[in-house]
Enzyme design. Sequence first.
Site, short mmCIF file in Angstrom:
data_model
loop_
_atom_site.label_atom_id
_atom_site.label_comp_id
_atom_site.label_asym_id
_atom_site.label_seq_id
_atom_site.Cartn_x
_atom_site.Cartn_y
_atom_site.Cartn_z
N ILE A 134 -19.11 4.01 -37.96
CA ILE A 134 -18.42 4.40 -39.18
C ILE A 134 -19.25 3.89 -40.36
O ILE A 134 -20.08 3.00 -40.21
CB ILE A 134 -16.97 3.87 -39.25
N ASP A 135 -19.03 4.48 -41.53
CA ASP A 135 -19.83 4.14 -42.70
C ASP A 135 -19.66 2.67 -43.11
O ASP A 135 -18.64 2.04 -42.80
CB ASP A 135 -19.44 5.02 -43.89
N ARG A 136 -20.63 2.19 -43.85
CA ARG A 136 -20.61 0.80 -44.32
C ARG A 136 -19.30 0.46 -45.03
O ARG A 136 -18.68 -0.59 -44.78
CB ARG A 136 -21.78 0.56 -45.28
N THR A 138 -16.41 2.02 -44.90
CA THR A 138 -15.19 2.37 -44.17
C THR A 138 -14.81 1.19 -43.28
O THR A 138 -15.66 0.60 -42.63
CB THR A 138 -15.42 3.63 -43.30
N ARG A 234 -15.33 12.44 -45.45
CA ARG A 234 -15.59 12.40 -46.89
C ARG A 234 -16.04 13.76 -47.42
O ARG A 234 -15.57 14.23 -48.47
CB ARG A 234 -16.65 11.33 -47.18
#
Length: 299
Positions: A134-136, A138, A234
């Site tokens: 998952i993104d930084r 998130t 997103r």
Amino acid sequence: MKSFSSYMIAMEHQDKTVENYLKQILQCSGRKIQRLTRQKGLLLNGKPTFLQKKLKLGDKLQVLISEDAGFGVKPEQGVVEILYEDEYLLVINKPARQLVHPTGQTTSGTLANFLAFELQQRSILSAIRAVHRIDRDTSGCVMFAKDSHSQFILAQQLSARTIKRTYWALVKGVVSPPSGTINAPIGSHPNQPNRRAINEQGEPAVTHYRTLRTFPDASLLELTLETGRTHQVRVHLAHLGYPIIGDGMYGVRVSWMLRQALHAEAISFNHIKKEEELTIHAPLPADFAKAIDYCANHQ
């Protein structure tokens, strides 16, 4: 004797080149890829391979583990919140603003570094194998396999969509209709290489959503993913016209939520041996809860 981490290629990653898989999925830096090439540290189905080789479903890519104590990353002391653990895997609650794995110039302070230290303290020597990322910015559930066989089984579950990932997102506007499916392919952005965009030549991407709460000018959504494209939630929500609050890249910057209001709330999967479905939940972080309260009381 050289030691390798093994990665089984899932359906959503087939047709990527070895180089793209290393960069996009394993988040290897260009320098690390060069080093792997020099050291003959890349094997595909047990044989040396080259960077432009296209991957197929079920291929086994092996990547040489560096000398960092056999974990593939340098163990580093830090907080690791384990939500679930058995002999095959762990589910960790990743805080916002932390990378899952070292990438580019960031080689420390990641969840993988901290997990390597946690396992080292328990005298467990295992390569750190993130099943997904998952993104930084998130927060929430991230799954790690403890061995290559478990990773293979979990990769098969991911490919078969048996692993279900559920997100919560706080978005700008009152979403209409209140539930639905976003089916729009995602590919490279035409002008900005670090971004993704809706692209007819991109990879298929499907996100289901339903509204949990509405506010005067915001909505709290629950989202489930059929696919796992980079920045999928997103990009899809921005495309729908309801961008994520706090998302500086695709959404709306605000003073009261300083990162994207996106949380990996739950992950469901089949137990590797018992074949029963398990669902693990990650508690909502304080900043996300405060953002919800703000929307309820100030808009």
